[in-house]
Design a protein around this motif. Structure first.
Motif, PDB file in Angstrom:
ATOM      1  N   ALA A  44       0.823  -1.208   0.000  1.00  0.00           N
ATOM      2  CA  ALA A  44       0.000   0.000   0.000  1.00  0.00           C
ATOM      3  C   ALA A  44       0.859   1.261   0.000  1.00  0.00           C
ATOM      4  O   ALA A  44       0.523   2.253  -0.659  1.00  0.00           O
ATOM      5  N   ILE A  45       1.969   1.224   0.730  1.00  0.00           N
ATOM      6  CA  ILE A  45       2.878   2.372   0.735  1.00  0.00           C
ATOM      7  C   ILE A  45       3.476   2.573  -0.654  1.00  0.00           C
ATOM      8  O   ILE A  45       3.571   3.698  -1.152  1.00  0.00           O
ATOM      9  N   SER A  49       2.955   5.917  -3.294  1.00  0.00           N
ATOM     10  CA  SER A  49       4.222   6.656  -3.270  1.00  0.00           C
ATOM     11  C   SER A  49       4.081   8.073  -3.814  1.00  0.00           C
ATOM     12  O   SER A  49       4.577   9.032  -3.210  1.00  0.00           O
ATOM     13  N   ALA A  50       3.417   8.236  -4.943  1.00  0.00           N
ATOM     14  CA  ALA A  50       3.294   9.573  -5.544  1.00  0.00           C
ATOM     15  C   ALA A  50       2.546  10.515  -4.616  1.00  0.00           C
ATOM     16  O   ALA A  50       2.935  11.685  -4.447  1.00  0.00           O
ATOM     17  N   ASP A  51       1.472  10.023  -3.997  1.00  0.00           N
ATOM     18  CA  ASP A  51       0.708  10.863  -3.068  1.00  0.00           C
ATOM     19  C   ASP A  51       1.538  11.213  -1.840  1.00  0.00           C
ATOM     20  O   ASP A  51       1.469  12.345  -1.325  1.00  0.00           O
ATOM     21  N   ALA A 167      -2.965   6.875   6.262  1.00  0.00           N
ATOM     22  CA  ALA A 167      -4.098   6.481   5.420  1.00  0.00           C
ATOM     23  C   ALA A 167      -3.783   5.214   4.631  1.00  0.00           C
ATOM     24  O   ALA A 167      -4.624   4.305   4.522  1.00  0.00           O
ATOM     25  N   ALA A 168      -2.576   5.138   4.075  1.00  0.00           N
ATOM     26  CA  ALA A 168      -2.186   3.946   3.321  1.00  0.00           C
ATOM     27  C   ALA A 168      -2.153   2.714   4.216  1.00  0.00           C
ATOM     28  O   ALA A 168      -2.636   1.633   3.835  1.00  0.00           O
ATOM     29  N   MET A 169      -1.603   2.848   5.405  1.00  0.00           N
ATOM     30  CA  MET A 169      -1.490   1.703   6.311  1.00  0.00           C
ATOM     31  C   MET A 169      -2.853   1.251   6.818  1.00  0.00           C
ATOM     32  O   MET A 169      -3.135   0.039   6.884  1.00  0.00           O
ATOM     33  N   ARG A 170      -3.717   2.191   7.160  1.00  0.00           N
ATOM     34  CA  ARG A 170      -5.061   1.823   7.643  1.00  0.00           C
ATOM     35  C   ARG A 170      -5.864   1.143   6.528  1.00  0.00           C
ATOM     36  O   ARG A 170      -6.592   0.174   6.774  1.00  0.00           O
ATOM     37  N   ALA A 174      -7.608  -2.618   6.637  1.00  0.00           N
ATOM     38  CA  ALA A 174      -9.021  -2.838   6.346  1.00  0.00           C
ATOM     39  C   ALA A 174      -9.206  -3.851   5.222  1.00  0.00           C
ATOM     40  O   ALA A 174     -10.097  -4.716   5.281  1.00  0.00           O
ATOM     41  N   ASP A 175      -8.359  -3.781   4.206  1.00  0.00           N
ATOM     42  CA  ASP A 175      -8.449  -4.723   3.085  1.00  0.00           C
ATOM     43  C   ASP A 175      -8.166  -6.153   3.517  1.00  0.00           C
ATOM     44  O   ASP A 175      -8.634  -7.107   2.873  1.00  0.00           O
TER      45      ASP A 175
END
Length: 423
Positions: A44-45, A49-51, A167-170, A174-175
């Motif tokens: 997810a990280i 990456s771009a964000d 946000a990416a880690m959460r 969840a997924d």
């Protein structure tokens, strides 16, 4: 820190309570489930990456406007390669052995009751730190691998970057069907969020501060939550009379210039007087070639024409920049005396060809990591084989030195009987 307003305090406390509730399910995850969750976080990280880099650019731009120092901006900066390094570090943590459930002691009492002492998660790990988005990922990964939820306060300087990382880690949790409330941030509540985190005794089990001496002192003195103290890095290298010149140059330059903004970078070099004429000029020249400004005492300035005069404050300063304090001392005894007075008990090293002096240094210096003939930059959880690190503890209770997964566990005793009662 001021007392938070009721609404802000309530908002921050709600985040902490959600982490506390999530900790129960996180603590029951299997080894495989935790490892898979971390691999999902790494992916997810990478995907974000771009964000993440864009958010980091906003933080850096604001940092320049706000006068953030060069050292803190270096710690804050993320580019695509550094984001990839964060993801790689998470995968490394996923491959580490599960620290939960280890049998640390076992015995059977005369009455037949069987006892086991086993490692268990703390529950909720909190961390307060400054301008270090890598800490956001490192501590979250280590907390989850050790079965803990985590609450983060990463500082205003990294607000946008940390939000993107969290946000990416959460989303990854969840997924995978894992409660995303296990990763919380109170960044949006500012200093009031930090205050709420420090006062969350009963909800947060341990708090780890990382940053300036002032931040660490504030957390240690104001927190109602138990704290593992990570100290500032006023790090020393001693160049002994027998120090080989090549070693001295390479070790000192690496320890100072490879990444000057980190806590294991050397800040003070002490040169034994017998070796000053031989070592100071070439070591100083190598440092200056690397862009280092030398703050020298009178003896150093007599040998290095363009060294600036060291002040008393320099000996206790963590520069976190391409500045280094250098002093000539009479002998090893005086070097040890200087370290006892000014050290923050983080890392110290000696460069010497004298085995007796090396062993004496290793035995007598009271710091979390003590080295002989090696760069202080090795004081790092990754370099020690721990994967990412929670921090480098300079205290003496529970954990000392680079902290990895075992330091994020506690213990409990399991007793299995067959109807025994105490006489």
């Amino acid at each position: 820190m001021t007392t938070p307003t009721v609404s802000v305090a309530a908002g921050a406390r709600q985040r902490i309570e959600r982490a506390h509730d999530a900790a129960r399910s996180i603590g029951l995850l299997t080894d495989v489930e935790k490892a898979d969750a971390l691999r999902a976080i790494a992916a997810a990280i990478e995907a974000a990456s771009a964000d993440i880099v864009a958010a980091n650019a906003d933080d850096l731009e604001r940092g320049i406007r706000d006068g953030l120092t060069d050292g803190l901006r270096d710690r804050l900066r993320l580019d695509a390669s550094r984001v990839q390094a964060l993801a790689d570090a998470v995968r490394d943590v996923a491959e580490l052995p599960d620290p939960v459930g280890r049998v640390l002691d076992e015995r059977t009492l005369p009455n037949g009751v069987h006892l086991q002492k086993v490692s268990v998660p703390f529950g909720v790990v909190g961390s307060i730190y400054e301008a270090r988005p890598n800490v956001t990922v490192d501590i979250a990964a280590l907390a989850l691998r050790s079965g803990n939820a985590v609450v983060l306060r990463g500082g205003t300087a990294a607000l946008a970057t940390n939000a993107a990382l969290v946000a990416a880690m959460r989303s990854a949790l969840a997924d995978r069907g894992i409660d995303p409330e296990a990763i919380q941030t109170v960044d949006e509540f500012g200093r009031d969020g930090a205050h709420a985190l420090m006062q969350a005794r009963g909800l947060v089990d341990v708090l780890v501060p990382r940053g300036s001496a002032q931040l660490i002192e504030t957390v240690v003195t104001q927190s109602a939550v138990p704290v593992i103290e990570t100290g500032a890095g006023v790090v020393h290298i001693v160049l002994d009379s027998s120090a080989p010149l090549e070693w001295a140059q390479q070790i000192v330059v690496n320890a100072k210039a490879q990444r000057p903004s980190v806590c294991n970078a050397v800040e003070t070099v002490l040169v034994v007087r017998d070796a000053a004429d031989r070592l100071v000029p070439p070591v100083a020249a190598a440092l200056q070639d690397a862009g280092v400004t030398i703050h020298g005492d009178d003896a150093v300035r007599a040998l290095v024409a363009d060294a600036v005069a060291a002040t008393d404050a320099d000996w206790s300063t963590e520069h976190m920049s391409l500045d280094l304090s250098m002093r000539v001392v009479d002998d090893l005894d005086k070097a040890l005396e200087h370290i006892r007075r000014y050290s923050t008990h983080h890392t110290e090293s000696i460069v010497t060809a004298d085995d007796a002096h090396a062993e004496r240094f290793l035995a007598e210096v009271d710091s979390a990591v003590v080295m002989a003939n090696a760069s202080t930059r090795f004081t790092d959880g990754g370099e020690f084989g721990f994967g990412a690190e929670v921090g480098i503890s300079t205290q003496k209770l529970h954990a000392r030195g680079p902290m990895g997964l075992p330091e994020l566990t506690s213990t409990k005793w399991l007793a299995r009987g067959s109807g025994q009662i105490r006489a």
